[in-house]
Write a protein that holds these residues in place. Sequence first.
Motif, short mmCIF file in Angstrom:
data_model
loop_
_atom_site.label_atom_id
_atom_site.label_comp_id
_atom_site.label_asym_id
_atom_site.label_seq_id
_atom_site.Cartn_x
_atom_site.Cartn_y
_atom_site.Cartn_z
N PHE A 141 30.25 49.22 63.12
CA PHE A 141 31.40 48.32 63.24
C PHE A 141 31.11 46.97 62.62
O PHE A 141 31.89 46.43 61.84
N ARG A 142 29.95 46.38 62.96
CA ARG A 142 29.63 45.05 62.44
C ARG A 142 29.41 45.07 60.94
O ARG A 142 29.82 44.16 60.22
N ASP A 156 45.42 41.89 57.79
CA ASP A 156 45.10 41.26 59.07
C ASP A 156 45.31 42.24 60.23
O ASP A 156 44.52 42.26 61.17
N TYR A 157 46.37 43.03 60.14
CA TYR A 157 46.68 43.91 61.27
C TYR A 157 45.66 45.05 61.39
O TYR A 157 45.27 45.42 62.50
N ASP A 162 41.06 46.95 64.69
CA ASP A 162 39.64 47.30 64.74
C ASP A 162 38.92 46.44 65.79
O ASP A 162 38.12 46.94 66.58
N TYR A 163 39.23 45.15 65.82
CA TYR A 163 38.61 44.26 66.80
C TYR A 163 38.99 44.65 68.23
O TYR A 163 38.15 44.62 69.13
N TYR A 192 43.24 37.14 66.54
CA TYR A 192 43.34 38.51 66.01
C TYR A 192 43.58 39.53 67.12
O TYR A 192 44.31 40.51 66.92
N LEU A 193 43.00 39.31 68.27
CA LEU A 193 43.24 40.23 69.39
C LEU A 193 44.71 40.17 69.83
O LEU A 193 45.29 41.19 70.20
N TYR A 194 45.31 38.98 69.80
CA TYR A 194 46.73 38.87 70.14
C TYR A 194 47.58 39.64 69.11
O TYR A 194 48.53 40.34 69.48
#
Length: 314
Positions: A141-142, A156-157, A162-163, A192-194
């Motif tokens: 992932f990283r 971005d989405y 992914d995050y 990004y989580l929002y």
Amino acid sequence: MSKRHNAIFDDVLRDMDEPAPAAEKGGARFLKRSNALAESGTREEKVLRWVDPATCVMWERHNRAYELLTEANCRDLIDSLRAQGQQEFPAIVRRRQGEGAEYEVICGARRHFAVSWLRANNYPQFRYLVEVRDLTDEEAFRLADIENRDRADLSDYERARDYAKALDLYYGGKQKAMAARLEVSEAWLSRYLYLARLPETVVRAWPQITDLKELHARILRPLLSDAGEKVLAEAEAIAAEQDHARMGQGAFVPVPRVLARLKAATLPSAKQPAPSARLRVRERGREVTLQFDRDLDEPTLRAELDRFLAERFG
């Protein structure tokens, strides 16, 4: 991709001046290079292979929506590979457990698509250059995030989704721990989580998920907080129009118009534009075509035409 990562790749690939070879034992060729890591003084050996892309599948938590890759949006890479005669930078893969494909791709989805497209379109000599690594899921992932974070062709989405998955899978839902591991601020990660948690109805109101930006989520946040039901109702109406466009029935509602309509939905009733209904608009060049259901009654059609004229000419 970081300078350090680039330097390692450059050293790995230095002096590889011959074209992708024909298949050897096992359908692949091993390539080994020793890379000096200046800051530690240690040496690290990389193993590269030329493989048939059909032996690889995307990692199930890959951060790119592979189904959205097309000849058109990979054209720059396809042309570059064809001009160079081979792939220059390896994709990162790990061995796959179980039956079926031999490898799963951690980084390199566009390269996989481009090589596969070339092989299927009169360039069968092209092979997929991969670096095989032993990675945990969290390391994978990283690594994928580092490689793709600054790339404009990853939306971005896609990154946000992914995050959101990684937060629970690898960091126990602890946003602070995840931000520290990714070396980003908590505020940046929170935005990004929002975005990833936007209601599905709102996401469908955009023409494509690749059009949905982190900035849009910041605009929507107060709207959803203050007038969530109205925003969701309008988003549902817009999503229906976008679905018609996806089926070739009319034009997509452009992003600026989507945002304008969602903002307008929060206005007092007297100031709201007429609600979206069954009148579809297709624009091509200087021509505008209006489409509506054959069984639409006259009062409704007149109301829809009035709404169209009011919105178009103010």
